[in-house]
Design an enzyme around this catalytic site. Structure first.
Site, PDB file in Angstrom:
ATOM      1  N   ARG A 161      12.018  57.782  47.308  1.00 58.99           N
ATOM      2  CA  ARG A 161      11.376  58.309  46.530  1.00 58.99           C
ATOM      3  C   ARG A 161      11.250  57.716  45.701  1.00 58.99           C
ATOM      4  O   ARG A 161      12.591  56.476  45.045  1.00 58.99           O
ATOM      5  CB  ARG A 161      11.686  59.836  46.065  1.00 58.99           C
ATOM      6  N   ARG A 184       9.376  61.107  41.547  1.00 59.53           N
ATOM      7  CA  ARG A 184      10.064  62.291  40.807  1.00 59.53           C
ATOM      8  C   ARG A 184      10.136  61.578  39.252  1.00 59.53           C
ATOM      9  O   ARG A 184      10.641  60.617  38.836  1.00 59.53           O
ATOM     10  CB  ARG A 184      10.999  62.914  41.126  1.00 59.53           C
ATOM     11  N   ASP A 210      17.195  53.905  18.334  1.00 60.54           N
ATOM     12  CA  ASP A 210      16.467  53.185  18.476  1.00 60.54           C
ATOM     13  C   ASP A 210      15.982  51.480  18.802  1.00 60.54           C
ATOM     14  O   ASP A 210      15.011  50.531  18.956  1.00 60.54           O
ATOM     15  CB  ASP A 210      14.840  52.786  17.854  1.00 60.54           C
ATOM     16  N   MET A 250      14.120  57.503  25.138  1.00 61.44           N
ATOM     17  CA  MET A 250      12.982  57.631  23.935  1.00 61.44           C
ATOM     18  C   MET A 250      13.336  55.915  23.611  1.00 61.44           C
ATOM     19  O   MET A 250      13.137  55.210  24.271  1.00 61.44           O
ATOM     20  CB  MET A 250      14.212  58.487  22.912  1.00 61.44           C
ATOM     21  N   GLY A 251      12.991  55.843  22.385  1.00 62.10           N
ATOM     22  CA  GLY A 251      12.382  55.350  21.176  1.00 62.10           C
ATOM     23  C   GLY A 251      11.860  54.724  20.521  1.00 62.10           C
ATOM     24  O   GLY A 251      11.191  53.252  20.058  1.00 62.10           O
ATOM     25  N   ARG A 252      11.169  55.912  20.160  1.00 66.08           N
ATOM     26  CA  ARG A 252       9.756  56.010  19.991  1.00 66.08           C
ATOM     27  C   ARG A 252       8.811  54.720  19.544  1.00 66.08           C
ATOM     28  O   ARG A 252       8.267  54.363  21.353  1.00 66.08           O
ATOM     29  CB  ARG A 252       9.768  56.200  17.591  1.00 66.08           C
TER      30      ARG A 252
HETATM   31  O1  F6P Z   1      14.238  58.356  16.276  1.00 69.46           O
HETATM   32  C1  F6P Z   1      15.537  58.860  17.483  1.00 69.46           C
HETATM   33  C2  F6P Z   1      14.219  59.685  17.753  1.00 69.46           C
HETATM   34  O2  F6P Z   1      14.925  59.759  19.140  1.00 69.46           O
HETATM   35  C3  F6P Z   1      13.054  58.717  18.714  1.00 69.46           C
HETATM   36  O3  F6P Z   1      13.507  57.334  20.193  1.00 69.46           O
HETATM   37  C4  F6P Z   1      12.496  60.071  19.320  1.00 69.46           C
HETATM   38  O4  F6P Z   1      11.024  59.757  19.540  1.00 69.46           O
HETATM   39  C5  F6P Z   1      12.973  60.859  18.360  1.00 69.46           C
HETATM   40  O5  F6P Z   1      14.192  60.678  17.583  1.00 69.46           O
HETATM   41  C6  F6P Z   1      12.635  62.566  18.525  1.00 69.46           C
HETATM   42  O6  F6P Z   1      12.822  63.385  17.599  1.00 69.46           O
HETATM   43  P1  F6P Z   1      13.475  64.921  17.911  1.00 69.46           P
HETATM   44  O7  F6P Z   1      15.128  65.245  17.537  1.00 69.46           O
HETATM   45  O8  F6P Z   1      12.969  65.270  16.030  1.00 69.46           O
HETATM   46  O9  F6P Z   1      12.757  65.716  18.225  1.00 69.46           O
END
Ligand code: F6P
Length: 342
Positions: A163, A266, A128, A170-172
């Site tokens: 489209r 999509r 992240d 990801m990235g929280r």
């Molecule tokens: O912190 C790394 C991360 O991959 C985040 O980007 C994501 O929200 C989370 O971990 C996913 O966690 P898990 O592997 O528990 O699903």
């Protein structure tokens, strides 16, 4: 010969094996240190579950994803843990200090263990890239490469069908992966947690692209919110650290865009593919440098420190600098990219 333990905790991340190898090579070749690995994150530390990390045990592992020590989100203060249990384990195994490789949660636990008398040092890790104390974390570069490749691939199928393609990354609660992959792939909008945008604005960008007879490509970070949302979208419950598991906003966004703009849309949720596989050269180099630097930190007896990248230099910072300060995407970076959306 001084003996130390190393553990990897939290979500896995490309480059962890480079850290383990860098630590062991520096320690054995330069400082005469010896290493064991604790298996499954803090669980191995509490249970004394170890693997010997000789030079030959780490041969050639930098290029491999994941972690040879495995990982978990088990906290060292859980049920059967705590400082007394850990002190006993360290005493029995004649271990003089512990390297915790992990993100925010791992470093917070390491800082608490240090206060309770366990000699700890830390190496920051997360795809992240959201730790304030370091300019970059290893793993981020690999995640960005994977997300960029996915975006490039979505562009060709989107172009063929005219489209709108939405890619969720990801990235929280930080938009770093989305920003880097979005800019690299030339996305028409990049939606990040740091900058809520209205559906109306997003559709304006989509329509502008459509009017130019191009297929819109949108990158959305899993933590993105519309202005009227109190928290990031989560429908998967909590993780082992009691944090909401994010993901799914892309699938909410796609039908809304389709309904408002009339363009077939999509969504693709990239998910854990971003964390797997071969680390980039950048992540291997950063992981190796962090590993070497943490062996030096141990040799100096400089406990309570985490290594970090500042500019091009690897430095040491106190745990207190590392914990609880998340690094968000800078407004200038986002606004600069936003000026080109649509
Ligand atoms: O912190 C790394 C991360 O991959 C985040 O980007 C994501 O929200 C989370 O971990 C996913 O966690 P898990 O592997 O528990 O699903």
């Amino acid at each position: 010969m001084a003996r130390y333990g190393i553990l990897t905790s939290g979500g896995d991340c490309p480059g962890l094996n480079a850290v383990i190898r860098g630590t062991v090579l520096q320690g054995t070749a330069v400082h005469g240190q010896e290493f064991v690995g604790f298996l499954d994150g803090y669980r191995g530390l509490v249970h004394g579950d170890i693997k010997l990390l000789t030079r030959s045990a780490v041969r050639g592992i930098s290029k491999n994803g994941g972690t040879i020590l495995r990982t978990s989100r088990y906290g060292p203060y859980e049920e059967d843990g705590g400082p007394d249990v850990i002190k006993k384990v360290l005493e029995e195994l004649e271990i003089e200090g512990v390297i915790a490789v992990g993100g925010d949660g791992t470093m917070a636990a390491a800082a608490r263990l240090l206060r309770d008398g366990i000699p700890m040092v830390g190496v920051p890790k997360t795809i992240d890239n959201d730790l304030e104390a370091t300019d970059f974390t290893f793993g981020f570069s690999t995640a960005v490469e994977i997300a960029t490749e996915a975006a490039d691939r979505l562009r060709t199928t989107g172009d063929s069908h005219m489209r709108c393609m939405v890619l969720e990354v990801m990235g929280r609660h930080a938009g770093w992966i989305a920003m880097y992959a979005g800019v690299a792939a030339g996305a028409h909008a990049i939606l990040i947690p740091e900058a809520p945008e209205t559906l109306e604005q997003i559709c304006k960008w989509v329509n502008a692209v459509k009017d130019r007879r191009r297929a819109p490509l949108i990158i959305v970070a899993e933590g993105f919110t519309f202005p009227d949302m109190d928290a990031a979208f989560s429908h998967r419950g909590l993780d082992e650290f009691n944090r909401p598991r994010l993901g799914g906003i892309g699938e909410i966004l796609a039908p809304l865009i389709e309904e408002r703009t009339g363009i077939t849309t999509r969504a693709t949720v990239l998910g854990h593919i971003q964390r797997g596989g071969v680390p980039t050269a950048f992540d291997r180099v950063l992981g190796t440098r962090f590993g070497q630097a943490i062996s030096d930190t141990l040799a100096d007896g400089d406990f309570g420190k985490m290594v970090a990248l500042r500019g091009t230099q690897v430095i040491r910072v106190p745990f207190s600098d590392a914990v609880g300060h998340s690094k968000n995407v800078y407004a200038e970076f986002y606004n600069g990219a936003r000026a080109l959306f649509g």
